[in-house]
Motif scaffolding. Structure first.
Motif, PDB file in Angstrom:
ATOM      1  N   GLU A 141      15.887  13.383  14.907  1.00 21.13           N
ATOM      2  CA  GLU A 141      15.983  13.601  16.349  1.00 21.13           C
ATOM      3  C   GLU A 141      14.633  13.574  17.026  1.00 21.13           C
ATOM      4  O   GLU A 141      14.540  13.370  18.231  1.00 21.13           O
ATOM      5  N   ASP A 162      15.174   7.482  10.653  1.00 22.22           N
ATOM      6  CA  ASP A 162      16.253   6.953   9.839  1.00 22.22           C
ATOM      7  C   ASP A 162      16.327   5.450  10.092  1.00 22.22           C
ATOM      8  O   ASP A 162      15.476   4.891  10.779  1.00 22.22           O
ATOM      9  N   LEU A 181      17.338  10.647  22.789  1.00 24.18           N
ATOM     10  CA  LEU A 181      17.237  10.330  21.366  1.00 24.18           C
ATOM     11  C   LEU A 181      18.152  11.220  20.543  1.00 24.18           C
ATOM     12  O   LEU A 181      18.795  10.770  19.608  1.00 24.18           O
ATOM     13  N   ALA A 182      18.176  12.496  20.925  1.00 24.81           N
ATOM     14  CA  ALA A 182      19.011  13.430  20.197  1.00 24.81           C
ATOM     15  C   ALA A 182      20.464  12.987  20.258  1.00 24.81           C
ATOM     16  O   ALA A 182      21.190  13.035  19.262  1.00 24.81           O
ATOM     17  N   ALA A 195      21.013  10.131  17.917  1.00 28.75           N
ATOM     18  CA  ALA A 195      20.933  10.453  16.498  1.00 28.75           C
ATOM     19  C   ALA A 195      22.129  11.250  16.017  1.00 28.75           C
ATOM     20  O   ALA A 195      22.394  11.322  14.837  1.00 28.75           O
ATOM     21  N   THR A 196      22.859  11.873  16.927  1.00 30.03           N
ATOM     22  CA  THR A 196      24.006  12.668  16.525  1.00 30.03           C
ATOM     23  C   THR A 196      25.169  11.736  16.212  1.00 30.03           C
ATOM     24  O   THR A 196      25.509  10.897  17.028  1.00 30.03           O
ATOM     25  N   PRO A 197      25.736  11.880  15.038  1.00 33.93           N
ATOM     26  CA  PRO A 197      26.859  10.995  14.709  1.00 33.93           C
ATOM     27  C   PRO A 197      27.972  11.141  15.750  1.00 33.93           C
ATOM     28  O   PRO A 197      28.341  12.263  16.115  1.00 33.93           O
ATOM     29  N   ASN A 241      26.059   8.147   5.994  1.00 31.70           N
ATOM     30  CA  ASN A 241      24.817   8.107   6.763  1.00 31.70           C
ATOM     31  C   ASN A 241      23.642   8.088   5.796  1.00 31.70           C
ATOM     32  O   ASN A 241      23.478   9.000   4.991  1.00 31.70           O
TER      33      ASN A 241
END
Lengths: 497, 321
Positions: A365, A448, B7-8, B11-13, B52
Motif C-alpha cells: 500500500e 507487488d 493506491l491503498a 492494492a486492496t483485493p 495473490n
C-alpha cells in the motif's frame, strides 16, 4: 537557523536515523574482519574515481565555458546523460565498447585488459565526468566577467590567467565536485563487482546487500551503513575545510571570446564527447531493435517511474532549498543533515522502513510513496551540493541589499532567491529525477507485481533470459530519464535569464 | 499526499468475500512470462479463491522478508527457496509440516516441510563452436578458457557453484579455486549480469543451467548454445515451496501445494522457469537435445548450511589475491 530549515533538518535526520535504529534493534551492531578489506577497496576506488573525474572535468568545463559553438547548449545538457544511465545498463554499454570482444578490442585486434581496477575507474569516470563537469561549469559561470575582461586587457599569459582568475573559483567549486563524485562512488556496487574482476573488488555496499539479503543480519548492515556515514561525514568536513568563499562579484556582462587555446579546447571537447557518446551509442544500438516488441508491462511501469521521479525531484528541491540557505548562513548542522542520507543506500533505508511500517500497513500500500521519499532523500545531498555554492554567492551579493530594501519572506523568495537560483535548482531537480528513475533499492522490497517500476521490470526481463527486451526497456528508461533531466535543466537555464 | 488513498484502494483485493491465498515468491516467478500467471489461473479454477503473489527480489529476499515479518506475515505459502537456503528457512520455525508429494528428482529428496517444484543442474554454458570444451574443473583450470561466474554472497547460482566445487572436491576445493582464478574474467553480483556478459562475447563460458540452451532453442530458435558435461557430476539446484505455520488459509495452502505437484502446474515449468519439473510431466520438444549428466551432486540442506560459510571463505581467499 530558520525554523523551516530546522524542521526539514530534523525530518531528514529522523527519516534516516529511524530505519538505521530499526535495523540495529533487530540484531545488534556488528562488524567483521572482512569488512576492513571492503572498506579499503571502497575508499580507494571512490577517491581515485573522484580525483580522475575532476582532473578531467577541469579542462573540459573550461573549454566548454570559453567557447561558443553551435549545439553548445545541447551538448551541455547531453553531458548529463551518462549520469542518468542505470548502472547495469551503463556497465553493459561500457563492455560493448571496451570489453574483451568490444569495439576497441576488435579494432585493435587484441582484447583490452578491462576487468580490474582499470575497469572500475573507467566506468566511474564515464559516470561522473559529466557530473563533475556540470558542477565546475557552474563555477566558470560565476567568474565575474570583469575579471576576464581585465585579464584580456592586461594580456595575461595563460598560466597567470589561470592562477589569478580561475584558481580561486576552482578552490570554491572543486571540493564540492570531488565530494559529489566520491560520495556516489562510495555507494558503488554493481560497477565495482562486475568490472572489478573478482571478490577483491568488494565494496561496503555489497557487504550490506549480503547482510540484508543472504545472511539476514540487519545489525551488520546498520553498522556498515554507519561506517559509510562516518566516511561520508569526514569527506564533507574535509571538503568544507578546503573550500574557500569565492572572491568578488560581477555584473554578469558577457565576457569577450578568447582566441588563445582554441585548438586545445576543441580537442578536449571532441575527445570527451567521443568518450561519453560511445557507450551511449552502444546502449542505443542494442535497445532499438527490441523497442517495437516490448512486453506490455513496460509502459505502465514507465508511467509509475516518471510519476515517482517527478514527486521525488519536487520533494528533494523543497528540502534542499531551506537547508542550503541555512547552511550558507553558517549552519554546519544544516549542511551535515543535508549530507546525512548519504549514509544509507536505498536498500538500507527501504529495509529499515519496511521493519517500521510492516506492523502498521501492508507494504504494497505504501510502495510508491516510500520509494518517492527514499529517492528524494538519496538525491538531497546532490541537490544541496549543486545549490550551496550558488546560495553562498547569492547571500554575498544580495543579502545586504535585500535587507536594506526590507525584502523578505515570500517576496524575497519570488523576486530574489528563485530567479537567481533557477539554474542550480533546475540542474538539481533534473539530477534528482534521474536518480529516482534508476533506483532499484527501495521499490524491490515494497512493490507487488502490479506496482513495478521500470528498473524492476528490466531486472525481471534480464533475469528471464530476455536480454534483448531488457535492452529495449533500458533504452526507454534512459530516454525518459534524459527527457526529465533535460526538461528541468533547460527550464532552469531558461529561467535564469 | 493525495495519491496514498488511491493506491491503498488499488492494492486492496477487490473481491473481499472470496478467500485470497497469498504466495510469497521471487520476482521472475510472477512476471507475465514466468510460471506464476498460468499456475494462478489453473489453481483458481479449482479453488473458488484468488491467488495473490507477493514478489520479493529473489530466493534470498524471500527468506529475509520472512525473517523480517516473522509470524506476522500474511503469506500462506513461500515459494522459491532453494536447497542452500532451506536449512536457514527451517531454523526460523515459521514453516509447518506438509503432506509428502512424490517427486522424480535424480537424487532422493524428502523433506517434511519443503516440497520441490522444479530443479536444474548447474553447468557452464558455451557456444557449440567452442573447440575442446573441458570435461571437468581441472581441465577447465588447465585451459585458457575464460569464464564469468556469480558472487556466492549475492547470488544463488554463485553459491551453487561454490557448493558444486565443494561437493566434488571437498578439502581440495580451495586449491581448485586457486587454479581456476586465472580463467575467471569477472564475478558478477547476479545471474543476469553474468549471462549478459557471456552473450556479449566477454567470456567463453558462463555458469548457468544445463537447461539454458533450451531457452535459446525454443524461444529464439537459436541452436548455437550448449552446456559442458563435467565428469565430476553436476550440482543441482532444487527449488522448493513451503506452508507457513501462521498461514491465514492453511487448507488453501495445502491445496495449492498439491496443485503445484500436479501435472497441470508441472507442465508449465519447463518453458516458463526453464527448469526441469519435479514430477514426471511431459517435456517440450527441444529438451531432448540438452546434455544429461550421469552423476548428480546435491548436499543435504544440513550439510549445505554447515559448509556454506567455510566454502565461501575458501572461494574468497583463493580469488581475492
Amino acid at each position: 537557523m530558520a525554523s523551516g530549515a530546522r524542521a526539514v533538518s530534523l525530518a531528514v535526520a529522523g527519516l534516516v536515523a529511524a530505519p538505521l535504529a530499526a535495523l540495529a534493534l533487530q540484531s545488534g551492531l556488528t562488524l567483521r574482519a572482512a569488512d576492513g578489506a571492503a572498506l579499503r577497496f571502497t575508499v580507494t576506488q571512490a577517491a581515485l574515481s573522484a580525483l580522475i573525474s575532476c582532473a578531467l572535468a577541469v579542462p573540459l568545463a573550461r573549454a566548454l565555458m570559453r567557447r561558443r559553438f553551435p549545439g553548445r547548449g545541447l551538448l551541455l545538457t547531453a553531458l548529463g546523460a551518462p549520469f542518468l544511465l542505470p548502472t547495469v545498463v551503463a556497465v553493459l554499454g561500457i563492455i560493448t565498447v571496451y570489453g574483451r570482444s568490444g569495439w576497441f578490442s576488435t579494432a585493435q585486434g587484441q582484447p583490452l585488459p578491462l576487468y580490474g581496477l582499470t575497469g572500475v575507474l573507467l566506468a566511474n569516470v564515464f559516470f561522473n565526468l559529466s557530473l563533475a563537469t556540470r558542477i565546475l561549469c557552474q563555477g566558470w559561470h560565476r567568474i565575474p566577467s570583469e575579471h576576464l575582461r581585465l585579464a584580456a586587457s592586461l594580456n595575461l599569459p595563460p598560466w597567470s590567467r589561470f592562477r589569478h582568475v580561475e584558481a580561486p573559483m576552482l578552490r570554491a567549486f572543486l571540493p564540492g565536485a570531488l565530494l559529489a563524485v566520491f560520495l556516489i562512488c562510495l555507494n558503488s556496487f554493481v560497477i565495482a563487482l562486475t568490472l572489478g574482476g573478482g571478490p577483491g573488488a568488494t565494496t561496503v555496499e555489497l557487504a550490506i546487500y549480503q547482510a540484508l539479503r543472504f545472511d539476514f543480519d540487519p545489525g551488520h548492515a546498520a553498522a556498515l551503513a554507519m561506517v559509510q556515514a562516518g566516511l561520508a561525514s569526514v569527506a564533507v568536513l574535509v571538503a568544507a575545510r578546503f573550500a574557500l568563499p569565492e572572491p568578488g562579484a560581477g555584473l554578469d556582462l558577457p565576457a569577450p571570446p578568447q582566441r588563445q587555446g582554441r585548438l586545445v579546447d576543441g580537442l578536449v571537447i571532441g575527445a570527451a564527447s567521443v568518450f561519453l557518446a560511445l557507450p551511449l551509442a552502444a546502449v542505443l544500438i542494442e535497445g532499438l531493435p527490441a523497442l517495437a516488441s516490448l512486453p506490455a508491462q513496460v509502459w505502465p511501469a514507465a508511467g509509475r517511474s516518471v510519476a515517482t521521479a517527478l514527486a521525488s525531484a519536487a520533494l528533494a528541491v523543497l528540502a534542499a532549498l531551506p537547508l542550503s540557505l541555512a547552511a550558507a548562513r553558517g549552519s554546519r548542522w544544516a549542511e551535515l543533515s543535508a549530507m546525512w542520507p548519504m549514509v544509507a543506500s536505498g536498500l538500507v533505508l527501504g529495509t529499515g522502513w519496511f521493519l517500521i511500517l510492516r506492523p502498521l500497513v501492508r507494504p504494497e500500500e505504501v510502495a510508491l510513496p516510500v520509494t518517492m521519499l527514499a529517492n528524494a532523500l538519496m538525491a538531497l545531498p546532490f541537490v544541496t551540493r549543486m545549490l550551496l555554492p550558488e546560495v553562498r554567492r547569492l547571500l554575498l551579493d544580495y543579502d545586504r541589499l535585500a535587507r536594506a530594501l526590507g525584502l523578505r519572506g515570500l517576496a524575497r523568495l519570488r523576486y530574489l532567491t528563485l530567479p537567481r537560483l533557477s539554474r542550480p535548482l533546475g540542474l538539481g531537480a533534473g539530477i534528482a529525477a534521474a536518480l529516482s528513475m534508476g533506483d532499484l533499492g527501495t521499490i524491490a522490497l515494497f512493490a507487488d507485481q502490479t506496482q513495478a517500476t521500470l528498473p524492476l521490470v528490466i531486472q525481471r526481463l534480464a533475469g528471464a533470459y530476455r536480454m534483448e527486451a531488457a535492452a529495449g526497456a533500458a533504452l526507454v528508461l534512459v530516454t525518459l530519464s534524459f527527457a526529465l533531466f533535460a526538461l528541468f535543466d533547460l527550464g532552469g537555464r531558461h529561467g535564469a535569464k | 499526499m493525495k495519491i496514498l488513498p488511491a493506491l491503498a484502494f488499488l492494492a486492496t483485493p477487490a473481491l473481499a468475500e472470496v478467500p485470497v491465498l497469498n504466495v510469497l515468491t521471487y520476482d521472475s516467478f510472477t512476471a507475465e512470462w514466468g510460471p506464476g500467471p498460468a499456475i494462478a489461473k489453473g489453481f483458481e479454477a479449482t479453488c473458488a479463491c484468488k491467488v495473490n503473489y507477493i514478489a520479493a527480489g529473489d530466493g534470498g529476499a524471500i527468506l529475509s522478508r520472512l525473517k523480517m515479518e516473522g509470524a506476522g506475515s500474511e503469506a500462506d505459502v513461500a515459494l522459491g527457496l532453494d536447497t542452500s537456503l532451506v536449512e536457514a528457512a527451517r531454523a526460523t520455525g515459521l514453516f509447518a509440516p506438509i503432506a509428502a508429494q512424490p517427486n522424480t528428482l535424480p537424487v532422493p529428496f524428502a523433506d517434511t516441510e519443503f516440497q520441490p517444484y522444479d530443479w536444474g543442474w548447474f553447468a557452464f554454458v558455451h557456444l557449440k563452436s567452442l573447440e575442446n570444451p573441458p570435461a571437468n574443473f581441472k581441465a577447465l583450470a588447465a585451459s585458457d578458457l575464460k569464464i564469468v561466474i556469480q558472487d556466492p554472497r549475492s547470488s544463488t547460482p554463485g553459491l551453487g557453484l561454490v557448493m558444486w566445487v565443494k561437493a566434488a572436491y571437498g578439502d581440495e576445493a580451495g586449491s581448485v579455486w586457486k587454479d581456476l582464478a586465472d580463467n575467471i574474467v569477472t564475478v558478477t553480483p547476479g545471474w543476469d549480469e553474468a549471462y549478459g556478459l557471456f552473450l556479449k562475447g566477454e567470456a567463453d563460458m558462463v555458469l548457468s543451467y544445463t537447461t539454458s540452451p533450451a531457452y535459446h532453442l525454443i524461444a529464439e530458435n537459436d541452436d548455437t548454445k550448449t552446456a559442458a558435461l563435467f565428469d565430476e557430476g553436476h550440482y543441482m539446484q532444487v527449488e522448493v515451496a513451503g506452508k507457513l505455520k501462521a498461514a491465514p488459509n492453511p487448507e488453501l495452502a495445502d491445496a495449492f501445494l498439491a496443485y503445484l505437484a500436479g501435472t497441470e502446474a508441472q507442465s508449465v515449468i519447463p518453458t516458463t522457469n526453464w527448469m526441469y519439473p519435479a514430477q514426471s510431466a511431459p517435456l517440450p520438444q527441444g529438451f531432448e537435445t540438452l546434455i544429461q549428466p550421469a552423476k548428480s551432486l546435491l548436499l543435504s540442506p544440513t550439510e549445505a548450511e554447515a559448509l556454506r560459510q567455510k566454502a565461501i571463505e575458501e572461494w574468497q581467499a583463493a580469488l581475492a589475491q
